[in-house]
Motif scaffolding. Structure first.
Motif, PDB file in Angstrom:
ATOM      1  N   MET A   1       3.161   3.053  -8.960  1.00 20.84           N
ATOM      2  CA  MET A   1       2.720   3.965 -10.018  1.00 20.84           C
ATOM      3  C   MET A   1       3.318   5.353  -9.810  1.00 20.84           C
ATOM      4  N   LYS A   2       3.345   5.811  -8.569  1.00 20.94           N
ATOM      5  CA  LYS A   2       3.888   7.133  -8.301  1.00 20.94           C
ATOM      6  C   LYS A   2       5.393   7.160  -8.560  1.00 20.94           C
ATOM      7  N   LEU A   3       6.089   6.130  -8.147  1.00 25.21           N
ATOM      8  CA  LEU A   3       7.527   6.051  -8.417  1.00 25.21           C
ATOM      9  C   LEU A   3       7.802   5.962  -9.919  1.00 25.21           C
ATOM     10  N   PHE A   4       6.987   5.205 -10.641  1.00 26.22           N
ATOM     11  CA  PHE A   4       7.135   5.149 -12.100  1.00 26.22           C
ATOM     12  C   PHE A   4       6.976   6.545 -12.709  1.00 26.22           C
ATOM     13  N   ASN A   5       6.022   7.296 -12.226  1.00 28.82           N
ATOM     14  CA  ASN A   5       5.821   8.648 -12.757  1.00 28.82           C
ATOM     15  C   ASN A   5       6.992   9.566 -12.410  1.00 28.82           C
ATOM     16  N   CYS A   6       7.615   9.323 -11.276  1.00 30.12           N
ATOM     17  CA  CYS A   6       8.774  10.139 -10.890  1.00 30.12           C
ATOM     18  C   CYS A   6      10.006   9.783 -11.724  1.00 30.12           C
ATOM     19  N   VAL A   7      10.299   8.509 -11.834  1.00 38.40           N
ATOM     20  CA  VAL A   7      11.524   8.042 -12.495  1.00 38.40           C
ATOM     21  C   VAL A   7      11.351   7.960 -14.004  1.00 38.40           C
ATOM     22  N   GLN A   8      10.136   7.611 -14.458  1.00 34.63           N
ATOM     23  CA  GLN A   8       9.848   7.377 -15.874  1.00 34.63           C
ATOM     24  C   GLN A   8      10.847   6.378 -16.485  1.00 34.63           C
ATOM     25  N   PRO A   9      10.892   5.194 -15.915  1.00 40.73           N
ATOM     26  CA  PRO A   9      11.867   4.209 -16.391  1.00 40.73           C
ATOM     27  C   PRO A   9      11.432   3.569 -17.703  1.00 40.73           C
ATOM     28  N   ARG A  10      12.393   3.049 -18.414  1.00 39.17           N
ATOM     29  CA  ARG A  10      12.120   2.191 -19.568  1.00 39.17           C
ATOM     30  C   ARG A  10      12.081   0.731 -19.126  1.00 39.17           C
ATOM     31  N   PHE A  11      12.837   0.413 -18.076  1.00 39.48           N
ATOM     32  CA  PHE A  11      12.877  -0.929 -17.512  1.00 39.48           C
ATOM     33  C   PHE A  11      12.694  -0.826 -16.002  1.00 39.48           C
ATOM     34  N   ALA A  12      12.016  -1.817 -15.420  1.00 35.86           N
ATOM     35  CA  ALA A  12      11.880  -1.883 -13.969  1.00 35.86           C
ATOM     36  C   ALA A  12      12.089  -3.334 -13.555  1.00 35.86           C
TER      37      ALA A  12
ATOM     38  N   VAL B   1       0.991  -2.413 -15.467  1.00 34.26           N
ATOM     39  CA  VAL B   1       1.697  -1.795 -16.594  1.00 34.26           C
ATOM     40  C   VAL B   1       0.945  -2.047 -17.897  1.00 34.26           C
ATOM     41  N   ARG B   2       0.430  -3.268 -18.081  1.00 34.24           N
ATOM     42  CA  ARG B   2      -0.353  -3.557 -19.291  1.00 34.24           C
ATOM     43  C   ARG B   2      -1.640  -2.744 -19.318  1.00 34.24           C
ATOM     44  N   GLN B   3      -2.347  -2.721 -18.187  1.00 30.40           N
ATOM     45  CA  GLN B   3      -3.646  -2.059 -18.139  1.00 30.40           C
ATOM     46  C   GLN B   3      -3.547  -0.559 -18.429  1.00 30.40           C
ATOM     47  N   PHE B   4      -2.464   0.063 -17.953  1.00 33.05           N
ATOM     48  CA  PHE B   4      -2.292   1.498 -18.148  1.00 33.05           C
ATOM     49  C   PHE B   4      -1.394   1.834 -19.342  1.00 33.05           C
ATOM     50  N   ALA B   5      -1.028   0.808 -20.121  1.00 37.69           N
ATOM     51  CA  ALA B   5      -0.196   1.007 -21.320  1.00 37.69           C
ATOM     52  C   ALA B   5       1.058   1.812 -21.001  1.00 37.69           C
ATOM     53  N   LEU B   6       1.689   1.495 -19.880  1.00 42.21           N
ATOM     54  CA  LEU B   6       2.910   2.207 -19.510  1.00 42.21           C
ATOM     55  C   LEU B   6       4.077   1.714 -20.379  1.00 42.21           C
ATOM     56  N   PRO B   7       4.932   2.608 -20.846  1.00 37.20           N
ATOM     57  CA  PRO B   7       6.042   2.207 -21.720  1.00 37.20           C
ATOM     58  C   PRO B   7       7.219   1.654 -20.921  1.00 37.20           C
ATOM     59  N   ILE B   8       6.932   0.620 -20.142  1.00 35.15           N
ATOM     60  CA  ILE B   8       7.923   0.052 -19.225  1.00 35.15           C
ATOM     61  C   ILE B   8       7.959  -1.454 -19.412  1.00 35.15           C
ATOM     62  N   GLU B   9       9.154  -2.007 -19.516  1.00 35.60           N
ATOM     63  CA  GLU B   9       9.330  -3.454 -19.508  1.00 35.60           C
ATOM     64  C   GLU B   9       9.649  -3.884 -18.083  1.00 35.60           C
ATOM     65  N   VAL B  10       8.785  -4.729 -17.526  1.00 34.63           N
ATOM     66  CA  VAL B  10       8.973  -5.214 -16.164  1.00 34.63           C
ATOM     67  C   VAL B  10       9.749  -6.528 -16.214  1.00 34.63           C
ATOM     68  N   VAL B  11      10.904  -6.546 -15.579  1.00 35.41           N
ATOM     69  CA  VAL B  11      11.813  -7.683 -15.597  1.00 35.41           C
ATOM     70  C   VAL B  11      11.761  -8.374 -14.237  1.00 35.41           C
ATOM     71  N   GLY B  12      11.617  -9.697 -14.242  1.00 38.73           N
ATOM     72  CA  GLY B  12      11.619 -10.466 -13.000  1.00 38.73           C
ATOM     73  C   GLY B  12      12.997 -11.001 -12.693  1.00 38.73           C
ATOM     74  N   GLY B  13      13.530 -10.634 -11.547  1.00 38.63           N
ATOM     75  CA  GLY B  13      14.839 -11.124 -11.116  1.00 38.63           C
ATOM     76  C   GLY B  13      14.687 -12.359 -10.256  1.00 38.63           C
ATOM     77  N   LYS B  14      15.469 -13.384 -10.529  1.00 37.26           N
ATOM     78  CA  LYS B  14      15.356 -14.651  -9.810  1.00 37.26           C
ATOM     79  C   LYS B  14      15.615 -14.474  -8.310  1.00 37.26           C
ATOM     80  N   THR B  15      14.921 -15.289  -7.527  1.00 32.68           N
ATOM     81  CA  THR B  15      15.076 -15.247  -6.079  1.00 32.68           C
ATOM     82  C   THR B  15      16.483 -15.659  -5.688  1.00 32.68           C
ATOM     83  N   ARG B  16      17.113 -14.858  -4.868  1.00 32.73           N
ATOM     84  CA  ARG B  16      18.432 -15.187  -4.323  1.00 32.73           C
ATOM     85  C   ARG B  16      18.263 -15.877  -2.981  1.00 32.73           C
ATOM     86  N   ARG B  17      19.100 -16.888  -2.741  1.00 32.63           N
ATOM     87  CA  ARG B  17      18.950 -17.710  -1.552  1.00 32.63           C
ATOM     88  C   ARG B  17      20.272 -17.828  -0.787  1.00 32.63           C
ATOM     89  N   ALA B  18      20.146 -18.024   0.511  1.00 34.22           N
ATOM     90  CA  ALA B  18      21.299 -18.352   1.339  1.00 34.22           C
ATOM     91  C   ALA B  18      21.775 -19.757   0.970  1.00 34.22           C
TER      92      ALA B  18
END
Length: 282
Positions: free
Chosen positions: A130-141, A158-175
């Motif tokens: 939350m603190k980093l979001f407030n610092c960066v104010q991203p549109r995407f994370a 993000v939903r609970q606080f109605a933050l204007p951020i789209e949270v994107v899940g990046g697939k797990t990278r494997r060896a």
């Protein structure tokens, strides 16, 4: 790449941008982190990474002091994937006074699995994010799916606080052998590294049992625990849960297999999403 050490420096750099894409990290970067940066790059008008080892999410007996700090290597890797801005505050910059205001997430999600075995972990995670979001104010994370419960937690916050951020899940990278990439893999000795892939193999076996129609999920979980214990692991949990909220599933729910276990002194986590078996009713 611009580097900001303080919040005012960061805000000055980002002042001309309106759609930052943000990847928070604790440093000691590997190819999994870089994949998240590559995913973030086309989303916004500036790509921001942070490096901050967050004391709030470490329990007293955990590895905060020894967590690897690899500054020069991290900066080189960030430049190689075209990161525009690195936010790298020290503790005094991010927490200029004791952080007594904290985010306490929904215990239904925060106090199970990782939250059960690491009490207070998600309070530390949500507070720093939350603190980093407030610092960066991203549109995407962008957050990695390897930390599956964390990803769900951040989306919920993000939903609970109605933050204007789209949270994107990046697939797990494997060896190549299937081990999920993690900064803590560096703690593994040669023999432990060869054995470490068994966590992902155990989750795959759990998923295969579900796909083949086995319905006794508790039996699948118990079998998986026995398998890892017999190999010298100390598992915290190996479970099958509903993807949407990590609660016990109902028939037809899309599932995820999640595991956390210690191999020697190193605690590893992993997960694997499982589609409903053929013919299952939603």
């Amino acid at each position: 790449m611009h580097t900001a050490r303080t919040i005012p420096e960061l805000r000055d750099i980002l002042g001309q941008h309106h759609r930052p894409a943000f990847v928070p990290t604790m440093g000691n970067l590997h190819d999994g982190h870089l994949a998240l940066l590559r995913e973030a790059k086309p989303l916004g008008d500036v790509t921001v990474a942070s490096i901050f080892v967050n004391r709030l999410q470490f329990l007293p007996h955990e590895d905060f002091d020894t967590y690897p700090r690899t500054w020069d290597s991290d900066c080189e890797k960030l430049r190689s994937v075209g990161c525009d801005v690195l936010f790298a505050p020290d503790e005094k910059a991010l927490y200029p006074e004791p952080q007594t205001c904290k985010v306490h997430p929904d215990p239904t999600l925060a106090d199970i699995l990782e939250g059960h075995f690491r009490p207070g972990f998600f309070v530390g995670v949500c507070t720093v994010v939350m603190k980093l979001f407030n610092c960066v104010q991203p549109r995407f994370a962008v957050f990695g799916m390897k930390d599956y419960q964390q990803l769900l937690m951040i989306r919920h916050m993000v939903r609970q606080f109605a933050l204007p951020i789209e949270v994107v899940g990046g697939k797990t990278r494997r060896a190549p052998d299937g081990l999920a990439l993690s900064s803590r893999n560096g703690y593994l000795g040669e023999t432990e590294r060869a054995e470490a892939v068994q966590l992902s193999k155990t989750l795959q076996a759990m998923a295969q049992a579900v796909r083949e129609g086995e319905r006794d999920l508790a039996a699948i979980e118990s079998r998986a625990m026995r398998v890892l214990r017999a190999r010298g692991w100390h598992p915290d949990y190996l479970v099958l849960r509903r993807r949407s909220d990590l609660q016990p599933p109902a028939p037809g729910d899309a599932l995820v297999a999640l595991g956390a276990a210690r191999l020697g002194a190193t605690r590893l986590i992993d997960n694997l999403e499982i589609d409903p078996p053929p013919g299952a009713q939603p």
